[in-house]
Design a protein around this motif. Structure first.
Motif, short mmCIF file in Angstrom:
data_model
loop_
_atom_site.label_atom_id
_atom_site.label_comp_id
_atom_site.label_asym_id
_atom_site.label_seq_id
_atom_site.Cartn_x
_atom_site.Cartn_y
_atom_site.Cartn_z
N ILE A 149 9.02 -3.82 -3.45
CA ILE A 149 9.22 -5.25 -3.76
C ILE A 149 7.94 -5.92 -4.27
CG2 ILE A 149 10.14 -7.47 -2.99
CD1 ILE A 149 11.76 -5.97 -0.87
N THR A 150 6.87 -5.89 -3.49
CA THR A 150 5.62 -6.49 -3.98
C THR A 150 5.14 -5.74 -5.23
OG1 THR A 150 3.39 -7.22 -3.37
CG2 THR A 150 4.09 -5.09 -2.49
N ASP A 151 4.61 -6.49 -6.19
CA ASP A 151 4.17 -5.86 -7.44
C ASP A 151 3.06 -4.85 -7.19
OD1 ASP A 151 4.10 -5.80 -10.47
OD2 ASP A 151 2.03 -6.42 -10.06
N ASN A 152 2.22 -5.16 -6.22
CA ASN A 152 1.12 -4.26 -5.85
C ASN A 152 0.70 -4.59 -4.43
OD1 ASN A 152 0.03 -6.76 -7.39
ND2 ASN A 152 -1.74 -6.09 -6.18
N CYS A 153 -0.14 -3.75 -3.84
CA CYS A 153 -0.52 -3.94 -2.45
C CYS A 153 -2.01 -4.25 -2.35
CB CYS A 153 -0.25 -2.69 -1.64
SG CYS A 153 1.46 -2.16 -1.71
N PRO A 154 -2.39 -5.29 -1.60
CA PRO A 154 -3.81 -5.54 -1.37
C PRO A 154 -4.49 -4.28 -0.83
CG PRO A 154 -2.53 -7.40 -0.61
CD PRO A 154 -1.54 -6.33 -1.00
N GLY A 155 -5.65 -3.99 -1.37
CA GLY A 155 -6.38 -2.77 -1.02
C GLY A 155 -6.38 -1.81 -2.20
N VAL A 330 9.65 -11.40 7.61
CA VAL A 330 9.40 -11.38 6.17
C VAL A 330 7.98 -10.87 5.89
CG1 VAL A 330 11.01 -13.26 5.63
CG2 VAL A 330 8.59 -13.77 6.14
N MET A 331 7.77 -10.59 4.62
CA MET A 331 6.44 -10.16 4.17
C MET A 331 6.12 -10.94 2.89
SD MET A 331 5.22 -6.34 2.90
CE MET A 331 5.85 -6.36 1.20
N PRO A 332 4.95 -11.58 2.83
CA PRO A 332 4.55 -12.16 1.55
C PRO A 332 4.33 -11.03 0.54
CG PRO A 332 2.82 -12.48 3.21
CD PRO A 332 3.95 -11.78 3.88
N THR A 333 4.60 -11.32 -0.70
CA THR A 333 4.44 -10.32 -1.75
C THR A 333 3.64 -10.91 -2.91
OG1 THR A 333 6.44 -11.01 -2.93
CG2 THR A 333 6.70 -9.30 -1.25
N VAL A 334 3.15 -10.03 -3.77
CA VAL A 334 2.56 -10.44 -5.03
C VAL A 334 3.64 -10.32 -6.09
CG1 VAL A 334 0.82 -9.95 -6.80
CG2 VAL A 334 0.27 -9.60 -4.38
N LYS A 335 3.91 -11.43 -6.75
CA LYS A 335 4.95 -11.46 -7.77
C LYS A 335 4.26 -11.64 -9.12
CE LYS A 335 9.19 -13.99 -8.44
NZ LYS A 335 9.98 -15.15 -7.98
N VAL A 346 2.76 -16.03 -5.09
CA VAL A 346 3.18 -15.43 -3.83
C VAL A 346 4.70 -15.42 -3.77
CG1 VAL A 346 3.17 -15.68 -1.32
CG2 VAL A 346 1.08 -16.17 -2.64
N GLY A 347 5.26 -14.27 -3.47
CA GLY A 347 6.70 -14.17 -3.25
C GLY A 347 6.97 -13.85 -1.79
N GLU A 348 8.21 -13.54 -1.49
CA GLU A 348 8.58 -13.30 -0.09
C GLU A 348 9.68 -12.23 -0.06
OE1 GLU A 348 9.81 -16.87 1.84
OE2 GLU A 348 9.91 -15.96 3.83
N ALA A 349 9.52 -11.28 0.83
CA ALA A 349 10.53 -10.21 0.92
C ALA A 349 10.99 -10.07 2.37
CB ALA A 349 9.93 -8.89 0.46
N PRO A 350 12.28 -9.88 2.59
CA PRO A 350 12.77 -9.65 3.96
C PRO A 350 12.33 -8.26 4.42
CG PRO A 350 14.58 -9.51 2.37
CD PRO A 350 13.36 -9.87 1.59
N LEU A 351 11.86 -8.16 5.65
CA LEU A 351 11.36 -6.88 6.14
C LEU A 351 12.44 -5.81 6.16
CD1 LEU A 351 8.80 -7.75 8.96
CD2 LEU A 351 8.42 -7.00 6.61
N SER A 352 13.69 -6.23 6.28
CA SER A 352 14.78 -5.25 6.28
C SER A 352 14.78 -4.44 4.99
CB SER A 352 16.13 -5.95 6.45
OG SER A 352 16.28 -6.93 5.42
N GLU A 353 14.25 -5.04 3.92
CA GLU A 353 14.23 -4.32 2.64
C GLU A 353 12.89 -3.61 2.38
OE1 GLU A 353 15.50 -6.89 -0.56
OE2 GLU A 353 17.15 -7.66 0.66
#
Lengths: 417, 417
Positions: A149-155, A330-335, A346-353
């Motif tokens: 879901i997130t475009d990329n991951c911090p780190g 939820v998890m914040p995401t990079v959109k 900043v986007g948002e993704a449900p942890l279930s996904e």
């Protein structure tokens, strides 16, 4: 509603910027003391919660917390400790809730990769079921860049910048020496399952460096690989090779595990890089050098990507903001909004996904021959390594912070892990 | 006296700042066109002179030459090609003079370590004897820091800064993970004979990192080493180890050569780091990580020491100034005036005293137990890593220069190496 405490923990392998997320969480919480009384951090990650070994972050000065933004590693300690299913680990999940209850913790910020997203999700579900609802927010972190879901991951952006820069510098070195000496340089990088980090090495192709990449996603074809190395050296005089630690033979064996034994018969001393380097030497006679970056790559805060630092901080801040707005699981995401010029929000993704989904390199990011990256992969990568964000230096070395990490008094009986 | 041309060549392993010396030579020569008409560079070092493969640096813009200051590696190519005694290699020495004569070369600037100082000295002697006197100036360069007389060698300070920074960052990482995972980190660094680079890792001790160093100068005592690692891990939870590639057992075998064989029986895949890491694992069970920095360390211009860059440039400039002042068979040196505050000036050494002398770590720079560095060693090292001198970045990567390297027309018959 009276203010609750928050619990923050770092999970799994640390990065150059996970502390920037911690900084984002704590600084944002400190601006909302009406709702978040204090942030407790887990000493050594989730183990700190299970053993009620909590760190009182209110004892750290604003300056010390600000310094987290440019300090690599996990300032509170991390751990590799996976809570499995609720059935298998119910006792531990319940203990978590017990500790949260004992310390009036209403927010759970878990900073990690895929496994911790799963744990975070389960805590949110169970706390509800047990009648002590905790808002559980996952703050993404992983150099492997394999969260969905997130475009990329911090780190990831900082490792990518470090690996591409290091590969470029070493390639200039090899090019200087190739006439009479080293013709092949092999650099081993992290990535057990996904080849994102190795892919970053492909960016140096645009600096006239003949480069080849061995991805975990592509079965290693030794014959084609050696032919291609030979071709590159004959045409350019030298060649640079990036090999993922997870690169595999068609039968599933890791390249790194090809039966290396020391004088006493102990297995597997080396990594993939010496194996690949020696394989080339045996087939072509080319003189080689090899390096294994290991922790240097994920700890290299001195060469962090500014984009990465900003996103890591933003993920921590957004996590707290989501919690304050009542969101849960939820998890914040990079959109990504645009690649050139780069724009993101900043986007948002449900942890279930998010939980238990791994994101590999798409096939169309890898060149047809399997040894390089494509223009759309470059378009994806380039924004992530943009900008420098140097730490302060003192006496010639980076001036990183070590926190006091004072303990919160225990209120519960001890707990056996 | 009419203006003569100059010849400049890079020798041996390249560094992050050898091009800064090239920049100092060429920029200074360009300010004295009344005496130095043009600087010809050897393509791939001294081989370029022997094969009359000269590069016309006048075809490079001032901007391109200025960019050498922040570009690692050898911009004209280097080589490992040692001219031995005049008796054994007389034909080659004579060829050098012939090429110099054919291209009206009156100045010879040789940028390298101990071997090239020796070659440079012989060229000066022979050219005199052959009636075509050339002013031969050696410009010091070596990451190994093993040249005599000069306080330190350009190239070393940047490697030292890189290794100390990387060891510090990786140590923060290990400290984060040590509770459940990695407790020992082993970093292999360059230094076949002298332990200067490994010594730089000792600077992180003052950042509360338990660190141990294996020097080539100290016979490896496995039992004492393992006991000390165990003690450090028990007291601090983790330990970082720097191992020189040249670390040796009492019988003279390199640690790196302890009989490692792959599945096909090929010898020595690995370096010293995996050997040391596995040795610790076998004795203590500690989980480990290891890295081999290899070319990354000497190419890491992105983290160069400002002091080192300035000294590398100054050595190139002084070389030309010495030549213009009529000196011959000398090497500019770094002369330390004071350590704190650090002050230095350019000195001058006769090549007869430089050639074939290697400078090892003095015993009083190494701690009594042989595994660390002493306060006077720190006092020596700290000034050398002072200051940052970042290259420009573009699209997230350093913007290094690649020169045109146009050839000078040949005037002589070809020559077989």
């Amino acid at each position: 509603m009276s203010a609750k405490n928050a619990f923050y923990a770092q999970s799994g392998g640390v990065t150059a910027v996970i502390n920037a997320s911690a900084c984002g969480v704590i600084e944002t919480a400190r601006r909302h003391t009406d709702k978040i009384a204090n942030v407790y951090a887990g000493r050594n990650g989730i183990i700190g919660a299970l053993t009620e070994d909590l760190i009182d972050t209110s004892q750290e000065s604003d300056e010390a917390i600000a310094a987290l933004r440019y300090t690599p590693s996990g300032a509170f300690g991390s751990c590799r400790y996976k809570l499995k299913s609720l059935e298998a680990n119910r006792r531990e999940y319940e203990r978590l809730i017990e500790v949260f209850k004992a310390h009036d913790i209403g927010y759970f910020f878990y900073n990690g990769g895929g496994d911790s997203a799963d744990t975070c999700y389960k805590v949110s579900q169970l706390s509800e079921a047990l009648g002590y609802p905790v808002q559980a927010i996952h703050v993404p972190k992983t150099v492997d860049n394999d969260l969905p879901i997130t475009d990329n991951c911090p780190g990831f952006g900082s490792v990518a910048k470090y690996i591409a820069t290091s590969a470029l510098e070493a390639s200039f070195d090899v090019r200087s020496m190739a006439k009479t000496s080293t013709k092949v340089f092999v650099l081993e990088v992290m990535g057990r399952h996904a080849g994102w980090i190795a892919a970053a090495g492909g960016l140096i192709e645009d600096h006239d460096i003949p480069v080849m990449i061995l991805f975990p996603e592509i079965e290693f074809d030794q014959e084609r690989f050696l032919a291609s190395v030979k071709d590159k050296v004959e045409r350019s005089g030298f060649c640079t090779i990036l090999v993922s630690e997870g690169a595999k033979y068609p039968d599933g064996r890791f390249l790194a595990e090809q039966g290396t034994r020391d004088a006493f018969g102990h297995a597997q001393l080396g990594g993939a890089a010496p194996v690949v380097a020696n394989m080339i030497k045996d087939a072509t006679g080319y003189k080689f050098h090899w390096a294994v970056a290991d922790y240097l790559q994920r700890a290299a805060r001195h060469l962090a990507s500014k984009t990465d630092v900003e996103q890591a901080y933003a993920m921590g801040r957004a996590g707290v903001e989501f919690a304050l707005a009542g969101h849960n699981a939820v998890m914040p995401t990079v959109k990504r909004l645009s690649s050139d010029p780069y724009a993101w929000e900043v986007g948002e993704a449900p942890l279930s996904e998010v939980a238990n989904v791994e994101k590999f390199m798409p096939r169309d990011f890898i060149s047809e021959d399997g040894f390089g990256i494509t223009p759309i992969c470059k378009e994806y990568l380039i924004p992530l390594i943009q900008g420098e964000d140097y730490p302060p230096f003192e006496q010639g070395l980076p001036k990183y912070v070590t926190l006091k990490n004072a303990s919160v008094e225990r209120r519960l009986p001890s707990f056996e892990l």
